[in-house]
Design a protein around this motif. Structure first.
Motif, short mmCIF file in Angstrom:
data_model
loop_
_atom_site.label_atom_id
_atom_site.label_comp_id
_atom_site.label_asym_id
_atom_site.label_seq_id
_atom_site.Cartn_x
_atom_site.Cartn_y
_atom_site.Cartn_z
N PRO A 18 0.81 -1.22 0.00
CA PRO A 18 0.00 0.00 0.00
C PRO A 18 0.84 1.27 0.00
N TRP A 73 -7.17 -1.23 -5.58
CA TRP A 73 -6.53 -0.94 -4.29
C TRP A 73 -6.76 -2.06 -3.28
N CYS A 102 -3.78 -4.08 -1.24
CA CYS A 102 -3.73 -4.29 0.21
C CYS A 102 -3.80 -5.77 0.57
#
Length: 410
Positions: free
Chosen positions: A187, A373, A377
């Motif tokens: 991240p 995203w 993660c």
């Protein structure tokens, strides 16, 4: 912006284009295409060839006018933005100038530079709008980017271990990529990459990992380092020296002009990062093992492009601002077709996918960004299970491919 220098010659170890088997098929097809026979895949390939041929046969003056109008718009916006920043001591001028330059840079990178460098407009025979002469407003030199993107990424699309765009040698973006403690930074790496995306791509295009592994000659690395340093110096001078200096002389707005050009580059980088990640990493965009491309035919190659990419749904303006990379599936199937034709191609390609029972992944930008995203993660963490099984159907009888990987895709 154009240059007339002949691109440097490369001593590549890896092939520029996949070699495709004339018939047969892969020993193991991806799960999403496992229900298709060799004959169906061959027919699918013929249908997509016909779609491509149809666009090529109808390219003409209307398309040429389109790209010339876009270039004129982009240059006018950039010029207006830089002139406005000369008076950026005023907040309104700072905001307006930054906005105009941001939009100009996005248009240049996405709809012009990326697509010109793919050869989409080479058929015009215009030396100023040609893949061999165009140099774009990006830190990465056109020559190095065309190699890693056109030659390698579009050849080995989403093949883990071959397509280095799966994570850009920085991020862990697939379960089949080994987990190491370094992945915990996924991240953070991605967050830093967003505003400095052009610099990350410039470093990636140097292929430092390939050089360390002996796949890239040291002479080629030195050449690419020189090209990148020269390009970076030019970009830095234009954005962070020339414009702020002119603003300082005109209205003592040098500091604000510097802030404006820096912000414009960050905005362009964040947008480009979002578009690229939405096209390759959301849910539904598949990855492949090397076993799945052994014996790959043209139809198999098309299938890999379709199920390994994802589109972004939205308005005509959104498609334009993404450089029509919101039609990522169409772009990966037909990277050399004019981008303004992808919308019409998308209708035909989606119908083909439905008819052959293949997924056609698309969705709005916010959802695609969220999914990309979420993957960044999720894959930062150690796996709690064995790597995903690629084949979840009954074993497929191995086929004898005519060649391991064979003939030009285009």
């Amino acid at each position: 912006m154009t240059v007339t220098a002949t691109p440097p010659q490369r001593n590549e170890i890896r092939p520029r284009k996949p070699i495709l088997a004339p018939n047969g098929g892969t020993a193991v097809r991806p799960p999403a295409a496992a229900h298709l026979s060799d004959e169906q895949v061959e027919q699918l390939g013929r249908e997509l060839d016909a779609i491509r041929d149809g666009v090529i046969a109808t390219r003409g003056a209307k398309d040429a006018r389109y790209i010339r109008r876009v270039i004129k718009l982009q240059r006018s916006l950039e010029l207006a933005g830089r002139i406005t920043l000369l008076f950026s001591k005023r907040k309104a001028a700072l905001v307006a100038g930054t906005a105009m330059i941001s939009v100009a840079k996005i248009i240049e990178n996405m709809e012009i530079g990326h697509n010109v460098l793919h050869g989409q407009w080479d058929w015009m025979r215009d030396p100023d709008i040609h893949s061999t002469t165009w140099e774009w407003d990006f830190v990465s030199p056109a020559a190095t980017w065309k190699h890693t993107h056109n030659d390698l990424h579009h050849t080995w699309t989403n093949v883990v271990g071959k397509d280095k765009d799966v994570g850009y040698d920085l991020l862990r973006m697939d379960e089949d990529q080994p987990w190491t403690p370094r992945a915990l930074g996924n991240p953070l790496y991605n967050l830093i990459l967003m505003p400095f995306f052009e610099w990350g791509i410039a470093i990636y295009d140097l292929e430092l990992e390939a050089w360390r592994q002996g796949e890239k000659p040291t002479a080629d690395l030195k050449r690419d380092l020189k090209l990148t340093a020269k390009k970076a110096l030019g970009q830095f001078t234009k954005d962070y020296t020339a414009t702020p200096l002119a603003a300082q002389l005109v209205s003592r707005s040098g500091r604000n002009a510097l802030i404006g050009t820096f912000a414009a580059n960050c905005i362009r980088n964040i947008w480009a990062h979002a578009v690229i990640f939405c096209g390759h990493f959301p849910d539904g965009a598949d990855t492949f093992t090397e076993e799945m491309i052994d014996g790959e035919t043209r139809g198999d190659w098309y299938i890999r492009q379709m199920i390994g990419s994802a589109n972004i749904s939205g308005s005509k303006l959104m498609h334009f601002m993404t450089g029509n990379l919101s039609h990522q599936i169409e772009h990966h199937c037909f990277p050399d077709l004019p981008s303004n034709r992808y919308a019409e191609v998308a209708v035909q390609l989606r119908e083909v996918c439905e008819r052959y029972g293949l997924p056609y992944t698309t969705g709005p930008l916010p959802r695609q960004v969220y999914q990309a995203w979420a993957k960044v993660c999720r894959l930062a963490l150690p796996p709690k299970r064995l790597p995903k099984q690629r084949v979840n159907q009954a074993p497929v009888t191995a086929r004898r491919g005519a060649l391991p990987i064979a003939a030009r895709v285009l």
